[in-house]
Structures are given as C-alpha cells and as structure tokens.
Design a protein around this motif. Sequence first.
Motif, PDB file in Angstrom:
ATOM      1  N   TYR A  85       0.838  -1.193   0.000  1.00  0.00           N
ATOM      2  CA  TYR A  85       0.000   0.000   0.000  1.00  0.00           C
ATOM      3  C   TYR A  85       0.881   1.253   0.000  1.00  0.00           C
ATOM      4  O   TYR A  85       1.954   1.286   0.591  1.00  0.00           O
ATOM      5  CB  TYR A  85      -0.913   0.027   1.205  1.00  0.00           C
ATOM      6  CG  TYR A  85      -2.024  -1.002   1.173  1.00  0.00           C
ATOM      7  CD1 TYR A  85      -2.354  -1.709   0.030  1.00  0.00           C
ATOM      8  CD2 TYR A  85      -2.754  -1.254   2.317  1.00  0.00           C
ATOM      9  CE1 TYR A  85      -3.384  -2.633   0.022  1.00  0.00           C
ATOM     10  CE2 TYR A  85      -3.797  -2.180   2.316  1.00  0.00           C
ATOM     11  CZ  TYR A  85      -4.098  -2.860   1.172  1.00  0.00           C
ATOM     12  OH  TYR A  85      -5.127  -3.774   1.179  1.00  0.00           O
ATOM     13  N   TRP A 120      -3.721   2.484  -4.482  1.00  0.00           N
ATOM     14  CA  TRP A 120      -3.354   1.676  -3.320  1.00  0.00           C
ATOM     15  C   TRP A 120      -3.074   2.528  -2.084  1.00  0.00           C
ATOM     16  O   TRP A 120      -2.369   2.097  -1.173  1.00  0.00           O
ATOM     17  CB  TRP A 120      -2.139   0.801  -3.647  1.00  0.00           C
ATOM     18  CG  TRP A 120      -2.410  -0.148  -4.760  1.00  0.00           C
ATOM     19  CD1 TRP A 120      -1.839  -0.144  -6.006  1.00  0.00           C
ATOM     20  CD2 TRP A 120      -3.339  -1.232  -4.760  1.00  0.00           C
ATOM     21  NE1 TRP A 120      -2.351  -1.166  -6.773  1.00  0.00           N
ATOM     22  CE2 TRP A 120      -3.282  -1.840  -6.031  1.00  0.00           C
ATOM     23  CE3 TRP A 120      -4.220  -1.743  -3.823  1.00  0.00           C
ATOM     24  CZ2 TRP A 120      -4.063  -2.940  -6.374  1.00  0.00           C
ATOM     25  CZ3 TRP A 120      -4.998  -2.835  -4.168  1.00  0.00           C
ATOM     26  CH2 TRP A 120      -4.905  -3.414  -5.424  1.00  0.00           C
ATOM     27  N   GLN A 163      -7.365   2.541   1.752  1.00  0.00           N
ATOM     28  CA  GLN A 163      -7.513   1.087   1.869  1.00  0.00           C
ATOM     29  C   GLN A 163      -7.957   0.702   3.280  1.00  0.00           C
ATOM     30  O   GLN A 163      -8.783  -0.192   3.455  1.00  0.00           O
ATOM     31  CB  GLN A 163      -6.208   0.371   1.503  1.00  0.00           C
ATOM     32  CG  GLN A 163      -5.824   0.489   0.044  1.00  0.00           C
ATOM     33  CD  GLN A 163      -6.842  -0.144  -0.892  1.00  0.00           C
ATOM     34  OE1 GLN A 163      -7.413  -1.184  -0.623  1.00  0.00           O
ATOM     35  NE2 GLN A 163      -7.089   0.511  -2.018  1.00  0.00           N
ATOM     36  N   LYS A 184     -11.699   1.591   4.091  1.00  0.00           N
ATOM     37  CA  LYS A 184     -12.679   0.651   3.534  1.00  0.00           C
ATOM     38  C   LYS A 184     -12.997  -0.479   4.504  1.00  0.00           C
ATOM     39  O   LYS A 184     -14.030  -1.113   4.404  1.00  0.00           O
ATOM     40  CB  LYS A 184     -12.145   0.011   2.240  1.00  0.00           C
ATOM     41  CG  LYS A 184     -12.014   0.931   1.080  1.00  0.00           C
ATOM     42  CD  LYS A 184     -11.455   0.124  -0.099  1.00  0.00           C
ATOM     43  CE  LYS A 184     -11.083   0.979  -1.255  1.00  0.00           C
ATOM     44  NZ  LYS A 184     -10.485   0.189  -2.353  1.00  0.00           N
ATOM     45  N   TYR A 236      -5.440  -9.784   4.709  1.00  0.00           N
ATOM     46  CA  TYR A 236      -4.606  -8.582   4.785  1.00  0.00           C
ATOM     47  C   TYR A 236      -3.362  -8.855   5.617  1.00  0.00           C
ATOM     48  O   TYR A 236      -3.393  -9.670   6.539  1.00  0.00           O
ATOM     49  CB  TYR A 236      -5.370  -7.432   5.448  1.00  0.00           C
ATOM     50  CG  TYR A 236      -6.590  -7.018   4.685  1.00  0.00           C
ATOM     51  CD1 TYR A 236      -6.505  -6.055   3.692  1.00  0.00           C
ATOM     52  CD2 TYR A 236      -7.825  -7.590   4.937  1.00  0.00           C
ATOM     53  CE1 TYR A 236      -7.620  -5.676   2.968  1.00  0.00           C
ATOM     54  CE2 TYR A 236      -8.942  -7.223   4.220  1.00  0.00           C
ATOM     55  CZ  TYR A 236      -8.843  -6.264   3.241  1.00  0.00           C
ATOM     56  OH  TYR A 236      -9.945  -5.895   2.528  1.00  0.00           O
TER      57      TYR A 236
END
Length: 140
Positions: A66, A74, A79, A82, A100
Amino acid sequence: MKPNIFESLYADAVKKHPRHFSFGEPPSSIEVVEDAARKLNVRFPSAYRTFLITHGSGEIAFALVYSPDPASYWDIVKQNAKRNDSEEFYAFSDDQCGNYFGFSRKGGENVYIYDHEKGGWGNSEYADFYEYFADLSFRD
C-alpha cells in the motif's frame, strides 16, 4: 531481517528479474510517508517506512505494498478506511483474496495477518516487513 541483507537480496532480485520490479509506484518523500502515518494515527515500522522512501509501493514483483500517496489507487489511508475490522491493527498489503497483512497500532515491526475465513487478526510468520516482502518477491 537486517536492512543491509534485505538491500542485497533486493538488488540481486532486480538483476535477475528486472521486469518484476518495474510496475510499482516511485519512492515517496519522507513528508508524504509521515502524512499518511499521521492520518492513520500510527508510526510506521522502520522497515516499511524505509522501503516506501527507497523503493516505492504498489504492485512490486509478487507483493502488493500500500502507498502513502493519497492519489494512488493503493493509498494506505483509503484502503484502511474501507475496512472496519480492527482498532488494533492496520493493513499495509492484501493478498487480493480477502486476507490482509498489517501492523499493530501499538507499534513494533511484527507483521500480522487478517484471515477473512476466521474473521480476525493473528500472528504471521514474518518478523518484519523485509521478511514479508522477501518471501513474496525474491523467488526464482
């Protein structure tokens, strides 16, 4: 993993497979990295921070990293916005299958994994970001 060992492995991997390392985003400035960490209310682990400033982010070799850049698809801040699975951890990567990889908001270098099937975070096999990236990206 010690930074000098990681950098040596990285340089070797780029020589062997230059195309694998040509798709990521460029390195970020210290200011952009610090701004993203501030927005997440965390201090990035040193290995991750150094990687972003030295090598960049995005899809690099077989890893997804990221980005601290708010203009990036990214973007680490977007991210994590979300997701609403933890106040204890934040993600720096995903496997694009619902899991993740992340760090503890309390600090430290250890990498944790969110398992979507179990619905929670747990320890991973990686002691730091360098080990995570090396395992995914330095393959022959």
